[in-house]
Write an enzyme that holds these catalytic residues in place. Structure first.
Site, short mmCIF file in Angstrom:
data_model
loop_
_atom_site.label_atom_id
_atom_site.label_comp_id
_atom_site.label_asym_id
_atom_site.label_seq_id
_atom_site.Cartn_x
_atom_site.Cartn_y
_atom_site.Cartn_z
N GLY A 110 -27.14 -3.25 -0.03
CA GLY A 110 -25.70 -3.29 0.24
C GLY A 110 -25.13 -4.61 -0.21
O GLY A 110 -25.79 -5.41 -0.88
N GLY A 111 -23.88 -4.85 0.12
CA GLY A 111 -23.22 -6.07 -0.31
C GLY A 111 -23.73 -7.31 0.37
O GLY A 111 -23.60 -8.42 -0.17
N MET A 112 -24.29 -7.18 1.57
CA MET A 112 -24.77 -8.35 2.30
C MET A 112 -26.28 -8.52 2.24
O MET A 112 -26.78 -9.64 2.27
CB MET A 112 -24.35 -8.27 3.77
CG MET A 112 -22.90 -8.58 4.03
SD MET A 112 -22.51 -8.57 5.81
CE MET A 112 -23.58 -9.89 6.40
N GLU A 145 -30.45 -6.48 1.48
CA GLU A 145 -31.28 -5.39 0.99
C GLU A 145 -32.41 -5.19 1.97
O GLU A 145 -32.85 -6.13 2.64
CB GLU A 145 -31.81 -5.71 -0.40
CG GLU A 145 -32.51 -7.04 -0.53
CD GLU A 145 -32.85 -7.40 -1.96
OE1 GLU A 145 -32.76 -6.52 -2.83
OE2 GLU A 145 -33.19 -8.57 -2.22
N VAL A 146 -32.87 -3.95 2.07
CA VAL A 146 -33.90 -3.59 3.04
C VAL A 146 -35.11 -3.06 2.30
O VAL A 146 -34.98 -2.24 1.38
CB VAL A 146 -33.38 -2.54 4.04
CG1 VAL A 146 -34.46 -2.19 5.05
CG2 VAL A 146 -32.14 -3.05 4.76
N ASP A 198 -19.69 -2.06 15.21
CA ASP A 198 -19.76 -1.44 13.89
C ASP A 198 -20.61 -0.17 13.95
O ASP A 198 -21.38 0.12 13.05
CB ASP A 198 -20.34 -2.41 12.86
CG ASP A 198 -20.14 -1.93 11.43
OD1 ASP A 198 -19.25 -1.10 11.21
OD2 ASP A 198 -20.90 -2.39 10.54
#
Length: 545
Positions: A228-230, A232-233, A358
């Site tokens: 994602g933008g923030m 990685e997994v 969220d």
């Protein structure tokens, strides 16, 4: 930083480590040279006695001379690395080996024999290979340049005048062919030098990848499962020195965001809060740390899909989610929120009263065994003794946040219950409630859209669901359930929300849909303006559903 990049600092460390290993290999190579030269002396003596006296004596004398050179070199290598001048001198001496034997052939067998022999080119090739495998990028140049110059000298001053009559016109012995050979020797040295340098770089990149995949020797990254933008997994394995292994998920913040204190603080807060939320319906955070230019946290690994994927696939396939399965998922969410809101305690023993802020389908994981777990407490907040959380910026998925959150008003635990209400509405109808093509349109719908009961879009929905969902979606938080525990009690009063086979049916759905992976929807926030209230809001980019 990508895995293919190596910083000057890590490059220096890698070169130092390689030099230590290459030093040991240098000793092996010196021993090999001693062995072959000793064999050369013996073989040359046999040739002198059985085949050609002068050829045997010449090769024997040359082998003995090189043997005398390598004995002190070998002893010097046993004491440590060679000084720079000795290495250069040794490279020059090694470069003369093929052509020394070629000179012996010229004097003993004639120019045509020396130019046609395979021994000098074979020795030259082996010499280049020995430098490449030792990752020397300058030594092959010395060998190539020296080889071209010495070969040219041997041809011009020795071999050309000793070519037997009748062979002068043969293409193998003409001057043009010797020029080609000299250029080939030079180019071979250049190619070998480039190959050695490239191998060093490849090793550097491989070392970088390995060090990224071996976090502190405990975590071995297997494959990236989301980005994602923030952050990685990665799917990873926890492999301590004890020898056992455990599957985990490692979430790593992007390197460029690791330089921004705000994002690092959010990441650290997620780890700190997550480590205190020990509940079956919440993904457990196991570890937090930093690795060079980034930060990571290790979490419980959930083998399955996100609720977002479940919704998108059932919507695409036209399949209704059974009411007991809906109930099982919502029940797990409410039980997890109850723990976060009213049970979890900090290190000081005080209630944390954690708000997720969220909660959305992207942040709900469904396992192949039917487990339902809340994840991503990156923007969560612990109220502790405060009555409400207040901030001038809003972070979250705009289609699931409570109206007071979108207006940047004070929040309490009922904001999370509104998110559960949106999720419940979407599970029942398999449609987006507030999600629109733009953030502004989404927030406008969130604040002003006239709500319809889920049964309007799903006529066969059992009694009780409409009241349960619409009460949670009250834009006035006073109209919502008082707590997750109260909302859970309301859910339990819907008979169709329970079934003994609900978890088994959910597991079947997850296994059917679990082949393709979702991406993590934790995009870097962007700023928009609310169309009416003109409040500044920070929300992620629209989710890909």
């Amino acid at each position: 930083m990508s895995a293919s990049q190596v910083t000057p600092r890590s490059r220096a460390a890698l070169d130092a480590a390689l030099d230590v290993e290459i030093l040991a290999f240098e000793r092996v190579m010196a021993t090999v040279w001693l062995f072959f030269l000793l064999c050369g002396v013996v073989a040359s003596a046999i040739i002198a006695l059985t085949t050609s006296l002068w050829l045997g004596l010449g090769c024997s004398a040359l082998s003995a001379a090189y043997l005398l050179w390598y004995v002190p070199v070998w002893f010097r290598l046993t004491r440590g690395p060679q000084p720079g001048w000795l290495r250069t001198a040794n490279d020059v001496v090694e470069a003369t080996i093929p052509w020394g034997f070629m000179a012996v052939l010229v004097f003993t067998e004639g120019g045509e024999y020396a130019l046609g022999s395979w021994v000098p080119p074979m020795l030259f090739t082996l010499l280049l290979l020995s430098h490449v495998v030792r990752l020397r990028d300058r030594s092959p140049l010395i060998v190539g340049v020296s080889g071209a110059v010495i070969f040219a000298g041997i041809y011009v001053f020795l071999a050309r005048g000793r070519i037997a009559a009748g062979f002068e016109g043969h293409v193998l012995f003409q001057a043009n062919m010797q020029l080609t050979r000299g250029v080939s020797l030079l180019l071979a040295g250049v190619v070998a030098s480039v190959a050695a340098r490239y191998m060093r770089r490849v090793i550097g990149r491989a070392d970088r990848v390995l060090r990224e995949r071996e976090l502190f020797g405990k975590y071995r990254l297997l494959s990236r499962i989301a980005v994602g933008g923030m952050a990685e997994v990665f799917e990873a394995v926890y492999a301590p020195e004890g020898g056992f292994e455990r599957p985990v998920a490692v979430k790593r913040i992007h390197a460029h965001l690791a330089q921004q204190e705000r994002f690092v603080q959010l990441f650290r807060q997620e780890a700190e809060i997550g480590s205190r939320l020990a509940h079956p319906s919440i993904v457990q955070v196991l570890d937090f740390g930093s690795r060079e230019d980034s930060y990571f946290l290790a979490m419980e690994f959930v083998d399955g899909i996100t609720m977002a994927r479940l919704l998108s696939r059932t919507r695409a396939d036209g399949v209704e989610i059974p009411e007991p399965v809906m109930g099982a998922m919502l029940r797990a969410l409410l039980e997890g929120l109850h723990h976060a809101h009213e049970v979890a305690r900090g290190a000081d023993g005080e209630l944390l009263r954690v708000l997720h802020r969220d909660l959305c389908p992207q942040n709900v994981l469904l396992s192949r065994n039917g487990e339902i777990k809340i994840t991503d407490f990156g923007v969560a907040r612990a109220l502790r003794d405060a009555d409400a959380s207040h901030t001038q910026t809003v972070v979250g998925h705009s289609g699931y946040m409570a109206p007071e959150q979108a207006r940047a008003q004070p929040l309490d635990h009922r904001a999370d219950l509104f998110s559960v209400g949106v999720i419940a509405w979407e599970l029942a109808t398999r449609r987006r409630l507030f999600g629109r093509k733009t953030q502004a349109a989404t927030v406008e719908a969130l604040l002003n859209l006239e709500l319809v009961a889920p049964s309007t879009l799903r006529p066969g929905l059992s009694a009780g669901w409409d009241d349960f969902v619409l009460r949670a979606l009250s834009r006035d938080r006073e109209g919502r359930p008082a707590s997750a525990r109260h909302m859970l009690a309301e859910l339990d009063r819907i008979p169709s929300s329970r079934s003994d086979g609900a978890i088994r049916r959910l597991a079947q759905l997850v296994r059917q849909l679990g082949d393709a992976a979702d991406e993590v929807q934790d995009e870097a926030p962007t700023e928009v303006e609310l169309p009416r209230a003109r409040t500044r809001v920070l929300v992620p980019e629209p989710e890909a559903r």
